[in-house]
Design a protein around this motif. Structure first.
Motif, PDB file in Angstrom:
ATOM      1  N   GLY A 250       0.781  -1.223   0.000  1.00 56.60           N
ATOM      2  CA  GLY A 250       0.000   0.000   0.000  1.00 56.60           C
ATOM      3  C   GLY A 250       0.813   1.272   0.000  1.00 56.60           C
ATOM      4  O   GLY A 250       2.028   1.267  -0.193  1.00 56.60           O
ATOM      5  N   LEU A 251       0.097   2.382   0.257  1.00 53.97           N
ATOM      6  CA  LEU A 251       0.682   3.720   0.297  1.00 53.97           C
ATOM      7  C   LEU A 251       0.140   4.480   1.511  1.00 53.97           C
ATOM      8  O   LEU A 251      -0.989   4.244   1.945  1.00 53.97           O
ATOM      9  CB  LEU A 251       0.340   4.497  -0.974  1.00 53.97           C
ATOM     10  N   GLN A 252       0.967   5.386   2.035  1.00 55.62           N
ATOM     11  CA  GLN A 252       0.523   6.264   3.119  1.00 55.62           C
ATOM     12  C   GLN A 252      -0.212   7.466   2.531  1.00 55.62           C
ATOM     13  O   GLN A 252       0.176   8.009   1.494  1.00 55.62           O
ATOM     14  CB  GLN A 252       1.724   6.769   3.922  1.00 55.62           C
ATOM     15  N   VAL A 253      -1.285   7.876   3.215  1.00 54.31           N
ATOM     16  CA  VAL A 253      -2.065   9.027   2.744  1.00 54.31           C
ATOM     17  C   VAL A 253      -2.334   9.979   3.910  1.00 54.31           C
ATOM     18  O   VAL A 253      -2.089   9.644   5.084  1.00 54.31           O
ATOM     19  CB  VAL A 253      -3.394   8.574   2.103  1.00 54.31           C
ATOM     20  N   ASP A 254      -2.869  11.161   3.569  1.00 50.36           N
ATOM     21  CA  ASP A 254      -3.034  12.220   4.568  1.00 50.36           C
ATOM     22  C   ASP A 254      -4.293  12.088   5.423  1.00 50.36           C
ATOM     23  O   ASP A 254      -4.311  12.499   6.584  1.00 50.36           O
ATOM     24  CB  ASP A 254      -3.005  13.591   3.898  1.00 50.36           C
TER      25      ASP A 254
END
Length: 333
Positions: A250-254
Motif C-alpha cells: 500500500g501507500l501512506q495518505v493524509d
C-alpha cells in the motif's frame, strides 16, 4: 610356442593377481576438503543451496561452458535438481539433487552419473564470526567391481583437486556478493500513519505483477479522492516462504476514507522497530532479513508483528539495481 605360452600364462597370472588384489581394496571412497573463507556462513550456504549458482563456482560446470543444463524442482533447497549433458567427456550425463538442506549448517545431495554410478555429496558450514569453514565431502560405493576399486585409489588425488578449486571459487564469488550487498541495522520508532492497502496471496513468480497491480489500483483511488501521498510504497509480508507470500501492499495518505471493496484504509499505530536500509537487487534481501533477526535475538528483543519493506527507489528511473534502496523493518518490543 613355449615362449608364447609362458608369456600368455604370465599375463593371465598378472590379471588374476590384479583382480584378486582389487577385491581386497576398499569399496568405499571418501574424499574431503575444507577451506577457511572470509565470508558469512549464510552467504556461502545460499551459493550452494541453489544449483543456478553452481555455474559461478563449480569446477565441473565452469570447465564445460558448452554443457547443456536443465533445472527441475524448486529453485533452491530440498528437491532442487539439475541434469547435465556434455559431449566428449565422461561421465557425459547425470543428475544432481539436493536431498537435505539444514539452513546455514549443511547440505546433502545425491549425484547420479547413470552408467558410471552414484555418489553422495555433503557441504558443512561452520561459522567463525568474521569467517567460515566450508567442508566439501564426496562419498561413493564402488561395489564389487575390482577394476573400479583400483580407480578408487586415484579418486582422492583426481577429484580432491576439483573440490579444492570449487571451494576457492566459492569463496571468491561469495566475497563479491558480500561487497554488492550493503546494509546497516538500527533501531527506530516509526510514527503513526494512515494507509491504503490491498492484501492477497502470491508466489515468487507473480509477486512483481501483483505489487504493480496493487499500487496501480491504490494510486487511482488516491487520484479520484484527491488524497495526498505522505510516504513511499511499502509491502507487509504477513507470512512468507521460499515460494509463497501472504502480501499486503500500500501507500501512506493524509486522511482516512471509506474505501471501495478490496481496498483497506486504516491507521497503523506508532511502532518500535529494528530497521535496515539495504542497497541492492530485490531478490537478494534474504540475507538482510537473517541479519535483522540475528540482531533482534542477540538483543533479547521480541518480534511483535509482520515485517515490512519500504521502497525508496523507483527502478523505472534508476536502472542500476545496486542503487535501489529498500528499508526492511521488524516491529519489536
Amino acid at each position: 610356442m613355449k615362449m608364447f605360452r609362458r608369456i600368455l600364462f604370465s599375463i593371465l597370472t598378472l590379471i588374476i593377481v590384479f583382480l584378486l588384489i582389487g577385491f581386497l581394496l576398499p569399496r568405499h571412497v571418501y574424499i574431503q576438503r575444507s577451506l577457511l573463507i572470509k565470508s558469512r556462513q549464510d552467504l556461502l550456504f545460499d551459493n550452494v543451496n541453489s544449483f543456478r549458482n553452481w555455474t559461478k563456482w563449480s569446477p565441473w560446470l565452469k570447465q564445460n561452458p558448452g554443457m547443456k543444463i536443465s533445472y527441475s524442482g524448486p529453485e533452491s533447497g530440498t528437491g532442487a535438481a539439475f541434469s547435465f549433458n556434455r559431449d566428449n567427456v565422461n561421465p557425459g550425463k547425470g543428475k544432481f539433487t539436493l536431498t537435505h538442506c539444514y539452513a546455514y549448517d549443511s547440505i546433502i545431495l545425491d549425484m547420479d552419473f547413470l552408467e558410471y554410478g552414484k555418489a553422495n555429496g555433503k557441504f558443512i558450514f561452520k561459522d567463525l564470526d568474521s569467517a567460515s569453514i566450508v567442508t566439501w565431502i564426496m562419498e561413493s560405493d564402488l561395489g564389487r567391481n575390482p577394476v573400479s576399486r583400483w580407480f578408487g585409489l586415484l579418486m582422492d588425488r583426481l577429484v580432491g583437486k576439483d573440490l579444492e578449486i570449487g571451494l576457492a571459487n566459492l569463496g571468491k564469488i561469495t566475497s563479491e556478493t558480500a561487497r554488492n550487498q550493503t546494509f546497516t541495522i538500527e533501531e527506530k520508532v516509526v510514527p503513526e500513519r494512515i494507509v491504503l492497502t490491498i492484501r492477497d496471496s502470491c508466489s515468487t513468480v507473480t509477486i512483481e505483477k501483483k505489487l504493480g497491480s496493487f499500487y496501480k489500483k491504490i494510486s487511482q483511488l488516491i487520484k479520484n479522492k484527491k488524497l495526498t501521498v505522505t510516504g513511499p510504497p511499502f509491502a507487509i509480508y504477513h507470512n512468507y516462504s521460499n515460494q509463497s507470500f501472504d502480501l499486503e501492499a500500500g501507500l501512506q495518505v493524509d486522511i482516512r476514507i471509506e474505501p471501495p471493496h478490496g481496498i483497506n484504509c486504516y491507521v497503523i499505530p506508532s511502532q518500535r522497530t529494528v530497521m535496515s536500509s539495504y542497497f541492492g537487487p530485490y531478490n537478494k534481501t534474504s540475507v538482510v532479513y537473517r541479519a535483522i533477526e540475528k540482531y533482534i535475538h542477540d538483543k533479547n528483543q521480541i518480534i511483535t508483528g509482520a515485517p515490512w519493506e519500504v521502497y525508496l527507489t523507483d527502478p523505472n528511473i534508476e536502472k542500476d539495481s545496486l542503487k535501489w534502496q529498500t528499508d526492511i523493518l521488524y516491529p519489536v518490543k
